[in-house]
Design a protein around this motif. Sequence first.
Motif, PDB file in Angstrom:
ATOM      1  N   ALA A 187       3.453  14.577 -11.170  1.00 29.56           N
ATOM      2  CA  ALA A 187       4.510  14.810 -12.050  1.00 29.56           C
ATOM      3  C   ALA A 187       4.371  15.841 -13.046  1.00 29.56           C
ATOM      4  CB  ALA A 187       4.841  13.315 -12.835  1.00 29.56           C
ATOM      5  N   PRO A 188       5.354  16.739 -13.275  1.00 25.81           N
ATOM      6  CA  PRO A 188       5.093  18.101 -14.279  1.00 25.81           C
ATOM      7  C   PRO A 188       5.025  17.765 -15.406  1.00 25.81           C
ATOM      8  CG  PRO A 188       7.450  17.867 -13.560  1.00 25.81           C
ATOM      9  CD  PRO A 188       6.689  16.687 -12.768  1.00 25.81           C
ATOM     10  N   VAL A 189       5.035  16.228 -15.951  1.00 24.10           N
ATOM     11  CA  VAL A 189       4.989  15.835 -17.430  1.00 24.10           C
ATOM     12  C   VAL A 189       3.791  14.946 -17.457  1.00 24.10           C
ATOM     13  CG1 VAL A 189       7.403  16.003 -17.748  1.00 24.10           C
ATOM     14  CG2 VAL A 189       6.189  13.939 -16.807  1.00 24.10           C
ATOM     15  N   MET A 190       3.292  14.735 -19.017  1.00 23.39           N
ATOM     16  CA  MET A 190       1.974  14.050 -19.120  1.00 23.39           C
ATOM     17  C   MET A 190       2.359  12.356 -18.867  1.00 23.39           C
ATOM     18  SD  MET A 190       0.073  15.943 -21.985  1.00 23.39           S
ATOM     19  CE  MET A 190       1.674  16.513 -22.817  1.00 23.39           C
ATOM     20  N   ILE A 191       1.728  11.470 -18.144  1.00 18.52           N
ATOM     21  CA  ILE A 191       1.900  10.213 -18.126  1.00 18.52           C
ATOM     22  C   ILE A 191       0.682   9.425 -18.437  1.00 18.52           C
ATOM     23  CG2 ILE A 191       2.978   8.283 -16.673  1.00 18.52           C
ATOM     24  CD1 ILE A 191       4.517  10.306 -14.980  1.00 18.52           C
ATOM     25  N   ASP A 192       0.730   8.528 -19.333  1.00 20.89           N
ATOM     26  CA  ASP A 192      -0.475   7.774 -19.506  1.00 20.89           C
ATOM     27  C   ASP A 192       0.031   6.125 -19.754  1.00 20.89           C
ATOM     28  OD1 ASP A 192       0.034   7.224 -22.154  1.00 20.89           O
ATOM     29  OD2 ASP A 192      -1.039   9.294 -22.677  1.00 20.89           O
ATOM     30  N   ALA A 193      -0.815   5.234 -19.816  1.00 23.04           N
ATOM     31  CA  ALA A 193      -0.434   3.878 -20.295  1.00 23.04           C
ATOM     32  C   ALA A 193      -1.641   3.070 -20.735  1.00 23.04           C
ATOM     33  CB  ALA A 193       0.053   3.106 -18.989  1.00 23.04           C
ATOM     34  N   PHE A 194      -1.490   2.232 -21.499  1.00 18.04           N
ATOM     35  CA  PHE A 194      -2.312   1.559 -22.267  1.00 18.04           C
ATOM     36  C   PHE A 194      -2.183   0.129 -22.124  1.00 18.04           C
ATOM     37  CE2 PHE A 194      -3.351   5.618 -23.820  1.00 18.04           C
ATOM     38  CZ  PHE A 194      -4.668   5.998 -24.066  1.00 18.04           C
ATOM     39  N   GLY A 195      -3.248  -0.739 -22.136  1.00 16.02           N
ATOM     40  CA  GLY A 195      -3.068  -2.043 -22.060  1.00 16.02           C
ATOM     41  C   GLY A 195      -2.872  -2.588 -23.403  1.00 16.02           C
ATOM     42  N   GLU A 209       0.927  -1.127  -0.035  1.00 17.62           N
ATOM     43  CA  GLU A 209       0.121  -0.023   0.197  1.00 17.62           C
ATOM     44  C   GLU A 209       0.872   1.201   0.105  1.00 17.62           C
ATOM     45  OE1 GLU A 209      -2.718  -0.174   3.184  1.00 17.62           O
ATOM     46  OE2 GLU A 209      -3.930  -1.591   2.369  1.00 17.62           O
ATOM     47  N   ARG A 210       1.874   1.101   0.865  1.00 17.82           N
ATOM     48  CA  ARG A 210       2.805   2.344   0.838  1.00 17.82           C
ATOM     49  C   ARG A 210       3.490   2.631  -0.397  1.00 17.82           C
ATOM     50  NH1 ARG A 210       4.004   0.354   6.220  1.00 17.82           N
ATOM     51  NH2 ARG A 210       5.895  -0.568   5.334  1.00 17.82           N
ATOM     52  N   SER A 211       3.853   1.637  -1.048  1.00 24.24           N
ATOM     53  CA  SER A 211       4.508   1.786  -2.524  1.00 24.24           C
ATOM     54  C   SER A 211       3.797   2.432  -3.447  1.00 24.24           C
ATOM     55  CB  SER A 211       4.998   0.337  -2.776  1.00 24.24           C
ATOM     56  OG  SER A 211       5.486   0.146  -4.139  1.00 24.24           O
ATOM     57  N   GLU A 212       2.359   1.747  -3.552  1.00 30.00           N
ATOM     58  CA  GLU A 212       1.277   2.269  -4.269  1.00 30.00           C
ATOM     59  C   GLU A 212       1.142   3.756  -4.051  1.00 30.00           C
ATOM     60  OE1 GLU A 212      -1.707   2.269  -7.182  1.00 30.00           O
ATOM     61  OE2 GLU A 212      -0.102   0.793  -6.895  1.00 30.00           O
ATOM     62  N   GLN A 213       1.041   3.940  -2.957  1.00 30.54           N
ATOM     63  CA  GLN A 213       0.778   5.580  -2.579  1.00 30.54           C
ATOM     64  C   GLN A 213       1.868   6.406  -3.017  1.00 30.54           C
ATOM     65  OE1 GLN A 213       0.351   5.233   1.636  1.00 30.54           O
ATOM     66  NE2 GLN A 213      -1.696   4.540   1.866  1.00 30.54           N
ATOM     67  N   ARG A 214       3.261   5.990  -2.828  1.00 35.74           N
ATOM     68  CA  ARG A 214       4.308   6.596  -3.300  1.00 35.74           C
ATOM     69  C   ARG A 214       4.181   6.921  -4.764  1.00 35.74           C
ATOM     70  NH1 ARG A 214       7.164   3.855   0.914  1.00 35.74           N
ATOM     71  NH2 ARG A 214       7.767   2.428  -0.523  1.00 35.74           N
ATOM     72  N   PHE A 215       3.883   5.987  -5.294  1.00 33.39           N
ATOM     73  CA  PHE A 215       3.782   5.734  -7.072  1.00 33.39           C
ATOM     74  C   PHE A 215       2.801   6.795  -7.494  1.00 33.39           C
ATOM     75  CE2 PHE A 215       1.355   4.205 -10.556  1.00 33.39           C
ATOM     76  CZ  PHE A 215       2.383   4.557 -11.530  1.00 33.39           C
ATOM     77  N   LEU A 235      -3.472   4.249 -17.024  1.00 32.14           N
ATOM     78  CA  LEU A 235      -2.915   5.474 -16.610  1.00 32.14           C
ATOM     79  C   LEU A 235      -3.440   6.598 -17.215  1.00 32.14           C
ATOM     80  CD1 LEU A 235       0.411   4.178 -15.124  1.00 32.14           C
ATOM     81  CD2 LEU A 235      -1.676   4.273 -13.851  1.00 32.14           C
ATOM     82  N   TRP A 236      -3.640   7.590 -16.409  1.00 30.29           N
ATOM     83  CA  TRP A 236      -4.023   8.994 -17.052  1.00 30.29           C
ATOM     84  C   TRP A 236      -3.799  10.057 -15.857  1.00 30.29           C
ATOM     85  CZ3 TRP A 236      -4.545  10.295 -22.183  1.00 30.29           C
ATOM     86  CH2 TRP A 236      -5.127  11.457 -22.497  1.00 30.29           C
ATOM     87  N   ASN A 237      -2.723  10.747 -15.833  1.00 29.98           N
ATOM     88  CA  ASN A 237      -2.473  11.711 -14.689  1.00 29.98           C
ATOM     89  C   ASN A 237      -3.065  12.920 -14.798  1.00 29.98           C
ATOM     90  OD1 ASN A 237      -0.471  12.928 -16.386  1.00 29.98           O
ATOM     91  ND2 ASN A 237       1.082  12.933 -15.024  1.00 29.98           N
ATOM     92  N   ARG A 238      -2.905  13.756 -13.764  1.00 31.54           N
ATOM     93  CA  ARG A 238      -3.472  15.057 -13.883  1.00 31.54           C
ATOM     94  C   ARG A 238      -3.099  15.865 -15.091  1.00 31.54           C
ATOM     95  NH1 ARG A 238      -2.722  15.458  -7.411  1.00 31.54           N
ATOM     96  NH2 ARG A 238      -4.296  14.476  -6.846  1.00 31.54           N
ATOM     97  N   GLU A 239      -1.796  15.980 -15.237  1.00 33.22           N
ATOM     98  CA  GLU A 239      -1.212  16.614 -16.260  1.00 33.22           C
ATOM     99  C   GLU A 239      -1.509  16.401 -17.616  1.00 33.22           C
ATOM    100  OE1 GLU A 239       1.772  19.926 -17.186  1.00 33.22           O
ATOM    101  OE2 GLU A 239       0.555  19.043 -15.801  1.00 33.22           O
ATOM    102  N   CYS A 240      -1.943  15.062 -17.909  1.00 34.95           N
ATOM    103  CA  CYS A 240      -2.740  14.583 -19.261  1.00 34.95           C
ATOM    104  C   CYS A 240      -3.762  15.423 -19.144  1.00 34.95           C
ATOM    105  CB  CYS A 240      -2.959  13.132 -19.215  1.00 34.95           C
ATOM    106  SG  CYS A 240      -1.530  12.345 -19.601  1.00 34.95           S
ATOM    107  N   ALA A 257       1.526   9.158  -5.657  1.00 36.32           N
ATOM    108  CA  ALA A 257       1.772  10.651  -5.379  1.00 36.32           C
ATOM    109  C   ALA A 257       2.844  11.198  -6.475  1.00 36.32           C
ATOM    110  CB  ALA A 257       2.639  10.677  -4.096  1.00 36.32           C
ATOM    111  N   ILE A 258       3.851  10.504  -6.836  1.00 37.27           N
ATOM    112  CA  ILE A 258       4.751  10.851  -7.899  1.00 37.27           C
ATOM    113  C   ILE A 258       4.082  10.867  -9.462  1.00 37.27           C
ATOM    114  CG2 ILE A 258       6.916  10.166  -9.072  1.00 37.27           C
ATOM    115  CD1 ILE A 258       7.906   8.800  -6.394  1.00 37.27           C
TER     116      ILE A 258
END
Length: 376
Positions: free
Chosen positions: A137-145, A124-130, A152-157, A132-133
């Motif tokens: 993050a100040p860059v767009m990060i997404d992921a598709f299966g 859970e702590r590892s998931e929370q740290r991930f 994944l689709w972060n706030r910057e996206c 939060a980062i």
Amino acid sequence: KRVMGLDFDLRATSAALGAAGIGLLRYDRAHGLRLDERARALLGGEAPAGGVAEWLAARAEGDALVGAWEPILAGDVPELRLDLRVALEGGARELRLVASLHEGAVVGTLQAVEPAEALRRKAERSEQRFRAIYENAPVMIDAFGPDGALVLWNRECERVLGYTADEVKACDDPMELFYPDQETRDAVFATIVDPDGQFREFQVRTGQGMRAQRWANFALPEGEIISVGYDVTDLRVSHDQLARSNRELEEFAYVASHDLQEPLRMVRSYVTLLEEEYGDRLDEEGRTYMAYAVDGARRMQALVHDLLAYSRVQNRELELESVDLGEVLADVAAEVEPARLAADGELGVGPLPTIVGDRGQLHRLFLNLVSNALKF
């Protein structure tokens, strides 16, 4: 010789496993349960000389070890795998026991494991740290299966692209949403099929219109692709503005220097004529003023000439050729010889190589360096 009833060559195995935190045990009907040094340490003390199996069963919570050895000896059970919780003076310890039948005896290992609750909290702590980062993050990060589903689709996206994760998931074809032309879609798809982590620039359709963005794709386990991107539209605008400003400056420098050449030439010519025609009629102070005027016109003309040369440097193509720097510096030395004598300077030249370059610019470079050295 025997150790714990095991063959002598297992002594080294016991030592190696002990160094890794793993203990050895053996159970047979003739000798009962026997433990090596590491196994006894894991169990928190010395077992009594007799009744080791009963002692261990009593220390373990529950009755998992009660009668656990005989079914293996009888061949009814091929292997014993148990997670034990053993009561110690400083608290409980989680242990894992794995044993099987070997030459008429039950032989196994014992090692400490993290409690399931501790592992859950750590995960859970590892998931929370991930998260939060990833979310901040100040860059767009997404992921598709591998099936194209959004993972994944972060706030910057969401901020830069103008779409929420739910809106992207509801879209039949996200590629067509963000890349309206087929050529760009093909180029992006190629980087997804063969993700190499290299950033490439694409025109991306966002909620605010078309934007210039740089994206890189990375492969994740199980066929997932994670993408990292950042917007460069404003940077491109600033770059274009700077390039336009530089062009305008170059044009101004060329026009100004070119237009100033003629009036300066006239000033210097007439001042020189005055000096030649009427210099003998002037007193010492007048001749000094005249010399100042001639020298000022000369220096001003040199500055304009340099400004014109600078503007031409920015606009003409380099003429690359093999250039002997020794020859270039010899020409420069001859050109600055009057200035060297006036400054009482000394110019020392060592061996110089032959390189590929623009002879005119290299000449100008050395001329400026040597002239500045003589002046300052």
